[in-house]
Design a protein around this motif. Structure first.
Motif: not given
Length: 227
Positions: A158-162, A174-183, A213-217
């Protein structure tokens, strides 16, 4: 007429590609940053578009005939097998980085090792194979290069996010919250750092060459730490 270098022509033939129109293969290996002119100005984007569809159909057909998995499982494996990460891994395995035509700045910025660029070029090579030799030849090439991926476990889990979404729901969180902290880095060699957090549990962070991919990892790291 655009010519392939002897080294690149030899490499293509060694990989099993049949080259009849050199310009098609030059185009497949040319990034938009390359400072060419005339016929040299064409980059791989159109061939990438075509190759993406040939790859998807070929892998979908293989999966359909390989067993009786339900649609959800088929889609899960298909998405993993045709992902940019998988395409980049295949590209590295056959030596694509040494033959990509990049502008100086893009090369200096690490473009030859960018998952995004390598994945795109791999799809463009599939598109070139389709144009030059037809669908059957392109499909056979895909099945040969993707053999270990198709026979392995890519996309079976299963995909890690799922998995994280289900873990949070199952634990009444609560549902997971994803945030880009650096680009960082230029567009063709960008690096994304993503943090995923679940309220009252904790957070995990990961960096990759694409936001997805960063979200998956990050989700994978979270589950390993808190799951």
């Amino acid at each position: 007429m655009t010519a392939l270098s002897p080294a690149t022509l030899g490499w293509l033939e060694h990989q099993g590609f049949t080259v009849t129109t050199p310009a098609t293969w030059v185009e497949a290996l040319t990034h938009g940053s390359y400072n060419g002119s005339g016929a040299d100005a064409a980059d791989y984007q159109r061939l990438e578009f075509l190759g993406d569809r040939v790859l998807g159909l070929s892998v979908a057909s293989w999966l359909f005939h390989a067993g009786d998995a339900p649609e959800g499982k088929l889609s899960q494996r298909l998405n993993a097998l045709v992902s940019g990460t998988t395409c980049a891994r295949i590209a590295r395995s056959i030596g694509v980085p040494q033959h990509i035509r990049l502008g100086k700045q893009a090369r200096d910025d690490g473009g030859a090792d960018s998952d995004k660029i390598l994945g795109d070029v791999m799809e463009a090579l599939i598109g070139a194979c389709f144009i030059e030799n037809g669908f059957d030849a392109a499909q056979a090439m895909i099945y040969r290069l993707w053999a270990n991926e198709l026979d392995g476990d890519v996309g079976k889990a299963k995909h890690p996010k799922s998995a994280l979404q289900e873990w949070a729901a199952g634990n009444r969180r609560a549902p997971p919250l994803y945030e880009v902290t650096d680009r960082s880095g230029p567009d063709h060699a960008a690096r994304f750092t993503v943090q995923v957090s679940v309220r009252n549990v904790g957070a995990a962070e990961a960096t990759a060459t694409s936001k997805g991919e960063a979200e998956r990892l990050a989700a994978k790291a979270f589950l390993e730490r808190f799951g």
